[in-house]
Enzyme design. Structure first.
Site, PDB file in Angstrom:
ATOM      1  CE  LYS A  72      -3.848   2.055   2.766  1.00 21.17           C
ATOM      2  NZ  LYS A  72      -4.484   2.036   3.912  1.00 21.17           N
ATOM      3  CB  SER A 147      -8.049   3.520   3.066  1.00 16.04           C
ATOM      4  OG  SER A 147      -7.181   2.966   3.962  1.00 16.04           O
ATOM      5  CB  SER A 171      -8.229   0.983   5.997  1.00 15.00           C
ATOM      6  OG  SER A 171      -8.794   2.285   5.986  1.00 15.00           O
TER       7      SER A 171
END
Lengths: 483, 94
Positions: A72, A147, A171
């Site tokens: 990420k 997210s 997330s």
């Protein structure tokens, strides 16, 4: 079955038997990404040559030797971009490795690719990225969740064997549920946050996205443990998280929190989760109704505490040491104001404003301090529940993936998407989402996630319970047809 | 609607310029969020301690030993402006 659809454990077996080389694994991913990422848009950047170079020297006998892992874009990998999905950090090159990255590298893994996210990890749909809209592999017109939407989408689309994400209020678990993969949020203090760009420091944890529960355990084995660079990481021993996998569920008690089954959940999600609960009974687990009485306050507490911490953490973006800087400013206040106006997107601005307000003079006690006290009550709910049960079972998300654009301008509605995941972060306990079925929406199957919540630092038990379900069902084997 | 919540003033505290459109929009959207969190006011917290973070650990320190870290050049590598090996900042005194 193509190479990139293998789990980490399956890939490892092939690497160790020399049926496949690490170079071939990286090449296979590169072709898969080239073939499908135009539709998914999960990757923001990747350095194929760099990954190949690492693959050439990878020792496949190390715990994750030769296994490429997508990262990420909020976790620093030395020499690679780390934009956090924000214009503020466009062009930023990480000058050091996060602790999770140095641990992955020491275990032989190959960080490969930067995956999309909501800006500074603020969002539940990945639509707040300044760079790309990531599409759900099961239905390209829908969001992948957020997210860590990029992490979930690339694993689900077989464009990655596994990925790392971060979870502040859901997330990791929510996008894992919406894309049909396994997402683990470890207990607070289990994994070092050093090198994770901070959003809400009392809630953030890094965790793995994988195709199977066993893979989740394999990654957790490597990234866990005390780190002198993160004073909130705890000195708890790191067991072999695969050791309890395969054990039966005799005597295991699972709690159904009545507050999580009160309506408001999509009927197909509710049914899939209730079916999973029945399945657990057939596996020998005992189902116990429990109460988490302060559940209805969790979203409110979260949006005070998380925004307060974010407003403080994001104060570092001042246009001096790194990040965007406004072209010309007449004075220092204009320099700060314009730099931040130009660098941040709408959701980040909203949260900075809200967080600044709840910390400001005259409102601190009414909002922030009160939220911290209600947080204590939420934590106590879990402590009491765990006196009666070994883990808690509930939906991960109240609904399957929604359409892109459906609620991007309705923050309150977006915030309620995290209603089942947020309390886990506030309490600091661990949680995992795993596939438990599909909802049929507009003629397409959309994944449904089952959430299991475990006692702090009892990830071994949580993974055991998740693994027993996964291995006695077929859901984790389903793959999207990307079109 | 919270009459005391003023986006323009709060944005100033946060050193964040906003356009007039953003101010109007955030005022409406965040007022809705503040209205939602009003529900916390009914919880009796008179005998409850605050939780700052999940684990009861305090004052964690490490030995203050020197170790290798960034060179000045590495520390400056992401600076939007630099002069003579230093971060360039706007003038703050007249």
């Amino acid at each position: 079955m193509s190479l990139t659809s293998l789990s980490v454990a399956e890939l490892q077996a092939q690497l160790r038997s020399k049926a496949v080389s690490p170079v071939e694994a990286v090449e296979a991913l590169e072709s898969r990404i080239a073939a499908v990422d135009g539709s998914i848009c999960g990757y923001l950047a990747r350095d194929f040559q760099r990954a190949l170079a690492a693959a050439k020297v990878a020792d496949v006998n190390l715990p994750l030797g030769g296994v490429p892992i997508a990262i990420k874009d909020v976790i620093n990998v030395r020499g690679e971009q780390c934009t956090c999905g924000s214009k503020m950090l466009k062009g930023y090159i990480a000058p050091y490795d996060a602790t999770v990255i140095s641990r992955l590298k020491a275990a032989g893994a190959i960080p490969f690719g930067r995956v999309n996210m909501d800006e500074f990890a603020m969002g539940s749909s990945c639509e707040n990225s300044a760079y790309a809209i990531t599409h759900n592999p099961w239905d390209l017109s829908r969001i992948p969740g957020g997210s860590s939407g990029g992490s979930a989408a690339v694993v689900a689309a077989d464009e990655a064997f596994a990925a790392l994400g971060s979870d502040t209020g859901g997330s990791i678990r929510q996008p894992a549920a919406l894309c049909g993969c396994v997402g683990l949020k470890p207990s607070y203090g289990r994994v070092s946050r050093f090198g994770l760009v901070a959003f809400a420091s009392s809630l953030d944890q890094i965790g793995p996205f994988t195709k199977t529960v066993r893979d989740s355990a394999l990654l957790l084995n490597v990234i866990s443990g005390r780190d002198p660079m993160d004073s909130t990481s705890l000195e708890e021993p790191v067991p072999d998280y695969t050791a309890q996998l395969g054990q039966d569920l005799k005597g295991v008690r699972l709690g159904m929190p009545k507050e999580y089954f009160v309506g408001g959940t999509d009927p197909q999600v509710d049914k899939a989760v209730r079916d999973a609960i029945k399945h657990y009974e057939s596996l020998g687990a005992e189902i116990v109704e429990i109460s988490l009485p302060h559940t209805e306050y969790a979203v409110g507490v979260y949006y005070i505490i998380a925004t307060a911490e974010a407003s403080a953490n994001l104060a570092r973006f001042d246009g001096v040491r790194y990040g965007h800087r406004t072209a010309e400013a007449a004075n220092i206040l204009e320099h700060y104001g314009k730099t931040r106006e130009e660098g941040f997107g709408a959701e980040v601005k909203r949260r900075i404003i809200l967080g600044t307000y709840v910390l400001s003079s005259g409102y601190y006690d009414a909002y922030y301090l009160r939220a911290q006290k209600v947080r204590t009550l939420i934590r106590q709910d879990f402590t009491s529940a765990f006196e009666k049960v070994d883990a808690i079972i509930c939906p991960t998300s109240p609904e399957p993936a929604f359409k892109i654009g459906d609620r991007s301008d309705d923050p309150m509605r977006m915030y309620l998407a995290d209603i089942f995941t947020i309390a886990v972060n506030l309490a600091g306990v661990c949680g995992i989402s795993l596939p438990c079925g599909f909802a049929q929406v507009e003629g397409r199957p959309l994944p449904v996630g089952l959430q299991l919540i475990g006692k702090p630092f009892h990830e071994s038990e949580l993974l055991k319970i998740a693994h027993a379900y996964e291995q006695s069902t077929e859901w984790h084997k389903a793959r999207p047809v990307i079109s | 609607m919270n009459p005391e919540f003023d986006v323009r003033y709060t944005a100033g505290l946060a050193r964040l310029h906003l356009s007039e459109e953003e101010i109007a929009k955030f005022q409406a959207q965040l007022s809705q969020v503040l209205e939602y969190v009003e529900k916390l006011k009914v919880v009796d917290v008179s005998k409850v301690e605050a939780t700052a973070h999940a684990n009861p650990v305090f004052n964690v320190v490490r030995e203050d030993d020197p170790r290798d870290w960034f060179t000045a050049q590495e520390a400056l590598a992401n600076a939007p402006r630099q002069v003579n090996g230093l971060f360039s900042v706007p003038k703050v005194i007249e």
